[in-house]
Design an enzyme around this catalytic site. Structure first.
Site, PDB file in Angstrom:
ATOM      1  N   HIS A 157      -0.207  19.738 -24.686  1.00 29.69           N
ATOM      2  CA  HIS A 157       0.427  19.361 -25.944  1.00 29.69           C
ATOM      3  C   HIS A 157       0.524  20.528 -26.941  1.00 29.69           C
ATOM      4  O   HIS A 157       1.600  20.848 -27.448  1.00 29.69           O
ATOM      5  CB  HIS A 157      -0.356  18.228 -26.614  1.00 29.69           C
ATOM      6  N   ASP A 163       0.845  -1.190   0.000  1.00 25.78           N
ATOM      7  CA  ASP A 163       0.000   0.000   0.000  1.00 25.78           C
ATOM      8  C   ASP A 163       0.882   1.243   0.000  1.00 25.78           C
ATOM      9  O   ASP A 163       1.873   1.327   0.722  1.00 25.78           O
ATOM     10  CB  ASP A 163      -0.903  -0.010   1.238  1.00 25.78           C
ATOM     11  N   GLU A 166      -8.639  14.085 -34.547  1.00 27.58           N
ATOM     12  CA  GLU A 166      -8.707  12.654 -34.268  1.00 27.58           C
ATOM     13  C   GLU A 166     -10.005  12.126 -34.863  1.00 27.58           C
ATOM     14  O   GLU A 166     -11.069  12.734 -34.661  1.00 27.58           O
ATOM     15  CB  GLU A 166      -8.662  12.388 -32.762  1.00 27.58           C
ATOM     16  N   HIS A 200       4.455  13.241 -22.981  1.00 24.36           N
ATOM     17  CA  HIS A 200       5.023  12.415 -24.052  1.00 24.36           C
ATOM     18  C   HIS A 200       5.093  13.144 -25.389  1.00 24.36           C
ATOM     19  O   HIS A 200       5.900  12.822 -26.250  1.00 24.36           O
ATOM     20  CB  HIS A 200       4.212  11.121 -24.206  1.00 24.36           C
TER      21      HIS A 200
END
Length: 457
Positions: free
Chosen positions: A230, A85, A206, A168
């Site tokens: 982004h 935990d 998208e 990323h």
């Protein structure tokens, strides 16, 4: 810190989705291409043992990028596991024991931000935070105040040079290519300003919906999910001045400076949309006002960019999946050949995904006796996406202490400051049909610039 290589990797959330889709494949690549040879400790509360973690890792790399038997055998030999935990001191005592002689671990928090404080405190009390680095995933807060609070929590246990806020998108080769193309080619610099640039468009389309993540998207929306982080990073790469010096903060200094110069959004410069059918998604409220599409107009209050509009558009269930930048240059002061058409000429096109393209749109003479023209593109580069994944690149940088591609606290706060005035549903949400380019209301904000330039398939 910057000169030392981390001597262990610890990733919390080892049994989670992010580890399965991104971290294990990145670790196998680091072993294969970068000769990674340090202990890798997974931590989670799952009731698992080490063999189960290795099986999960094998499934992960097989499904995401491909299994390399030699590299995976090495990765498997480096793996360790702590089951416990995050709020239990015994978990961190066991972690410290498993780390053995490692003194400079890299801790990757692939866990919800609500658990950051407990984990950071547990690391500090067990002695595992000393001389360590910590990687945290976005979202970095939900607004300006929560971003500052998250920073305060991290600063209580780690100094800024030890904090790596991973986005990323910054690890993608095409995003880095924006900076390289700009600052490695002097011929662009005289044109890269308000004197010659008419407007800039950044499109992230998208062709899919929320893909079963309706509950998550209800907490995010397009602005929080991809624009505030982004696409503002793309904006910063396009608009920043050349970095001075070669230290890790040189690029981040210039990005932060330009983001601080962006005028905060006002409701009149934002159009929000929601694709038809979103409210029927699992986890979505039947009267949801969350945007799956957003179009905005920004201005940067510097001498270089004063008066130049930057248009950003992002949405789901659009006709294509593509991220593209269009820099529109001003028309000649006199139309020598009596042509008033804008077309697709007089522009620089930077496609960031799914492939990498740098193209210059020009007006050329059409064959024949008449002095008539047609649009053409000179393709400077067209290549497939780089094989190195963003997570591989960013993890390797974090291990070496290179923060160039990681966000800094003042940079994060500058991004939130831009969108803060419009986060509380101050504008209506317009419904749009799937497989279209969003609500018609978004066309009005850009009609003076000739309209949106929709990315081609």
């Amino acid at each position: 810190m910057a000169a030392s290589h981390s001597d262990a990797i610890v990733f919390f959330g080892a049994t989670g989705d992010l580890a399965y889709k991104q971290i294990f494949p990145a670790l196998q690549a680091l072993v294969k291409r970068h000769n990674l040879d340090i202990p890798i400790v997974g931590v989670a509360r799952a009731g698992w043992n080490l063999d189960q973690l290795k099986a999960r890792a094998r499934d992960s790399v097989t499904a995401h990028g491909g299994l390399d038997e030699t590299a995976f055998a090495k990765l498997s030999s480096l793996l360790r596991f702590v089951d416990g935990d995050y709020c239990d001191a015994a978990t961190f005592a066991q972690l410290r024991q498993v780390l053995g002689q490692a003194q400079r671990p890299l801790h990757y928090l692939a866990i919800p931000p609500s658990m950051f404080a407990a984990v950071a405190e547990g690391l500090a009390k067990s002695g595992s935070a000393k001389d360590a680095r910590v990687v945290v995933e976005k979202p970095f807060g939900r607004d300006l105040n929560s971003a500052r609070e998250l920073g305060r929590i991290l600063y209580e246990f780690f100094p800024e040079p030890a904090i790596f806020r991973i986005d990323h998108f910054l690890g993608k080769e095409p995003v880095q290519n924006i900076l390289y193309t700009r600052f490695a080619n002097l011929f662009l610099e005289p044109l890269w300003n308000r004197t010659h640039v008419q407007s800039v468009q950044i499109n992230m389309a998208e062709n899919f919906g929320v893909q079963g993540r309706g509950r998550f998207y209800e907490e995010a929306g397009a602005i929080r999910d991809v624009i505030q982080n982004h696409l503002f990073q793309v904006l910063a790469c396009l608009a920043m001045d050349a970095p001075t010096g070669e230290d890790f903060d040189a690029i981040r200094d210039e990005k932060t400076r330009i983001l601080k110069a962006v005028r905060p959004l006002v409701p009149g410069d934002l159009v929000r949309g929601q694709f038809k059918g979103y409210r029927q998604e699992e986890g979505v409220a039947p009267d949801s006002k969350v945007e799956t599409y957003a179009a905005l107009k920004l201005f940067i209050e510097t001498w270089r960019w004063a008066g130049v509009p930057f248009y950003i558009r992002a949405g789901k269930c659009l006709p294509v999946t593509c991220t593209e930048v269009i820099v529109n240059f001003k028309r000649p002061p006199r139309e020598t050949f009596q042509e008033a058409t804008r077309g697709s000429s007089n522009r620089l096109r930077l496609r960031l995904s799914p492939e990498v393209v740098i193209a210059l749109g020009m007006r050329v003479k059409r064959p024949g006796e008449q002095m008539e023209g047609e649009d053409a593109e000179l393709i400077a580069m067209h290549q497939a996406a780089d094989e190195m994944s963003p997570y591989e690149r960013l993890l390797d940088d974090a291990l070496h202490g290179d923060q160039s591609l990681f966000a800094r606290e003042d940079e994060i706060e500058a991004q939130w400051r831009i969108v803060q005035p419009v986060l509380d549903e101050v504008t209506p949400v317009h419904e749009y049909e799937q497989n279209t380019w969003g609500p018609a209301e978004a066309d009005g904000m850009i009609e003076d610039e000739g309209g949106w330039m929709n990315p081609a398939p």
